[in-house]
Structures are given as C-alpha cells and as structure tokens.
Design an enzyme around this catalytic site. Structure first.
Site, PDB file in Angstrom:
ATOM      1  CG  LEU A  75       7.835   7.133 -11.144  1.00 43.36           C
ATOM      2  CD1 LEU A  75       8.648   5.860 -11.305  1.00 43.36           C
ATOM      3  CD2 LEU A  75       6.567   6.863 -10.056  1.00 43.36           C
ATOM      4  CB  CYS A  76      10.653  13.719 -10.473  1.00 44.17           C
ATOM      5  SG  CYS A  76      11.917  13.216 -11.704  1.00 44.17           S
ATOM      6  CG  HIS A  77      11.261  12.396  -4.171  1.00 47.01           C
ATOM      7  ND1 HIS A  77      12.120  11.194  -4.799  1.00 47.01           N
ATOM      8  CD2 HIS A  77      10.711  11.805  -3.267  1.00 47.01           C
ATOM      9  CE1 HIS A  77      11.810  10.381  -4.325  1.00 47.01           C
ATOM     10  NE2 HIS A  77      11.006  10.243  -3.305  1.00 47.01           N
ATOM     11  CG  MET A 113      15.481  13.150 -12.977  1.00 53.57           C
ATOM     12  SD  MET A 113      15.967  12.384 -14.733  1.00 53.57           S
ATOM     13  CE  MET A 113      14.828  13.089 -15.604  1.00 53.57           C
ATOM     14  CD  GLU A 114      14.497  18.024  -9.839  1.00 51.85           C
ATOM     15  OE1 GLU A 114      13.735  17.774  -9.329  1.00 51.85           O
ATOM     16  OE2 GLU A 114      15.797  17.320 -10.024  1.00 51.85           O
ATOM     17  CG  ASP A 128       7.738  28.077 -29.638  1.00 50.45           C
ATOM     18  OD1 ASP A 128       6.951  27.701 -30.614  1.00 50.45           O
ATOM     19  OD2 ASP A 128       7.410  29.004 -28.938  1.00 50.45           O
TER      20      ASP A 128
END
Length: 172
Positions: A75-77, A113-114, A128
């Site tokens: 739901l992120c733009h 969120m970014e 990793d």
C-alpha cells in the site's frame, strides 16, 4: 488514538488518497543492527570475507531497496526520492554493525517506509554476505528514528521510550 488510514469504512485494505495533500519536504531516518560474532565483525572491518566488500554491497542494496519500496510494501505510494543514504557503524560492544538510513523527498506523503526498507535490506545483505562464517547473526532493533514534514511535523524517537513509542515523560 489516530485512525488507521489504510482501511476503508468496511475495514478493507486500501491505498490512501493523497491527491489533495500539499507537496512538502519530507525526511525520515531509520536504524537497525546486525549482531554477529566478534571474529565476523573483524572480517567485515578488514574486508576479508570471500564475497567481497560487505558494507559497499549492503549500502547499494539499501539504496536500491528504498527506491523500490512501493514494489515490496503493497500500500505504499511510488515516490520520486530526492536522496537516500545508508551508513554503517562497526561496534565492538555489540559486536556488530549499526545501520542507519535516511530518505528525503518533496511529496504528498512521507518516506518512513523507504528509510525502514533501506535499513532492512542493508541488514539482510550484511547477513547474506557473512552467513558462510556466522549463521547465528541477529538482525535487531529496526525502528524509525525521526520523521520530518507533512501535517504531523517532526517526530523524534529520542522523545519516546524505545519499547512503547509512548512519551518518555510517561514512564514511571
């Protein structure tokens, strides 16, 4: 308490309409850590792991992830990011690596969120790159540190208890 904006009147998930919001400068900073064996941290520091320069690869992975957050979080733009930075602090007391990311944009919605995605993917990349020598690493303490801009203005974690996001003054 604030209403959850990603739910419609029937409780279904929705993407928030930000079309009427003003474009403002927005910035967010997030952090996290990768705890590892001291010997693993020594190899990161000396750049002696067989996969190559752990921190250089993790930095690029974090930046790339921030740019693609809308593809990962449903739901992120989509945001035309102005800048993303990913920085590392090697800490013998963890032992491990602290990851900090900053993202900025001039837009109708924030970049929390970014920044969080950048830290997450940078930390996963460190895992990793080092897993051949240390499978017991722990990615921990992922959190928003600060956000600036938009209607709610500035939010700073130093003003809150880390565990609860409650005002530090509310602690007994």
């Amino acid at each position: 308490m604030t209403t959850l904006t990603h739910l419609d009147d029937e409780g279904r998930a929705r993407m928030v309409n930000v079309g009427e919001k003003p474009i403002t400068a927005r910035r967010a900073v997030a952090r996290g850590e990768v705890r590892m064996l001291g010997a693993t941290l020594d190899q990161v520091r000396s750049n002696s792991l067989s996969k190559g320069d752990v921190l250089a690869v993790a930095r690029i992975a974090g930046i790339q992830a921030a740019k693609r957050t809308d593809e990962l979080i449903p739901l992120c733009h989509s945001l035309p990011l102005d800048a993303v930075s990913v920085d590392f602090e090697l800490d013998d007391t963890l032992p491990g690596v602290r990851v900090t990311a900053s993202a900025s944009v001039e837009s109708r919605t924030g970049v929390e969120m970014e920044a969080l995605t950048a830290v997450s993917v940078a930390a996963l990349t460190i895992y990793d790159m080092c897993k051949a020598v240390d499978k017991g690493m722990v990615i921990d303490k992922l959190c928003l540190v600060r956000k600036e801009g938009g209607r709610s203005g500035v939010w700073d974690r130093t003003e809150f208890d880390d565990a609860t996001s409650q005002p530090a003054t509310a602690k007994e």
